[in-house]
Design an enzyme around this catalytic site. Structure first.
Site: not given
Length: 123
Positions: A7, A56, A75, A117
């Site tokens: 995550h 998260e 990103h 992206e």
């Protein structure tokens, strides 16, 4: 020794606004939630069936202003199977913040200013 990414955390100012955005823009829905006993934070993990990777989203009760993300030089990337449909959706949402037509990619911006992206599936 093997490491698997599981995550990434983004701190968000308005949790419901972020949950609504991620569901509409990327099809990510709440997988689980953790709320502090004293109500000082809520952590929500969002995901979809395409991957076991989770995003998260952390809301902090005492944060009184939007987060400063610096120079936006980071990103998270998403590969999409229908690039044109995704672009149309994101255009309608008004969240496209940068396009690189030469590379065939674009970026959307979430309610807190995080860049995401969008990459087409390439064969």
């Amino acid at each position: 020794m093997k490491f698997k990414m599981i995550h990434e955390n983004y701190n968000v100012y308005d949790l419901q606004r972020s949950l609504d955005f991620y569901e509409k823009a990327l099809g990510l829905t709440e997988a689980r939630r953790k709320t502090a006993e004293d109500g000082s934070y809520i952590i929500v993990y969002v995901s979809n069936a395409e991957s076991d990777f989770e995003l998260e989203l952390t809301w902090m009760r005492d944060m009184d202003r939007p987060y400063n993300l610096g120079d936006d030089e980071f990103h998270l990337a998403f590969r999409v199977d229908d690039f044109d449909a995704a672009h149309k959706l994101h255009e309608e949402m008004g969240c496209i913040c940068f396009e690189n037509t030469k590379m065939g990619i674009y970026f959307i911006e979430d309610p807190d200013g995080y860049w995401l992206e969008i990459v087409p599936t390439r064969k």
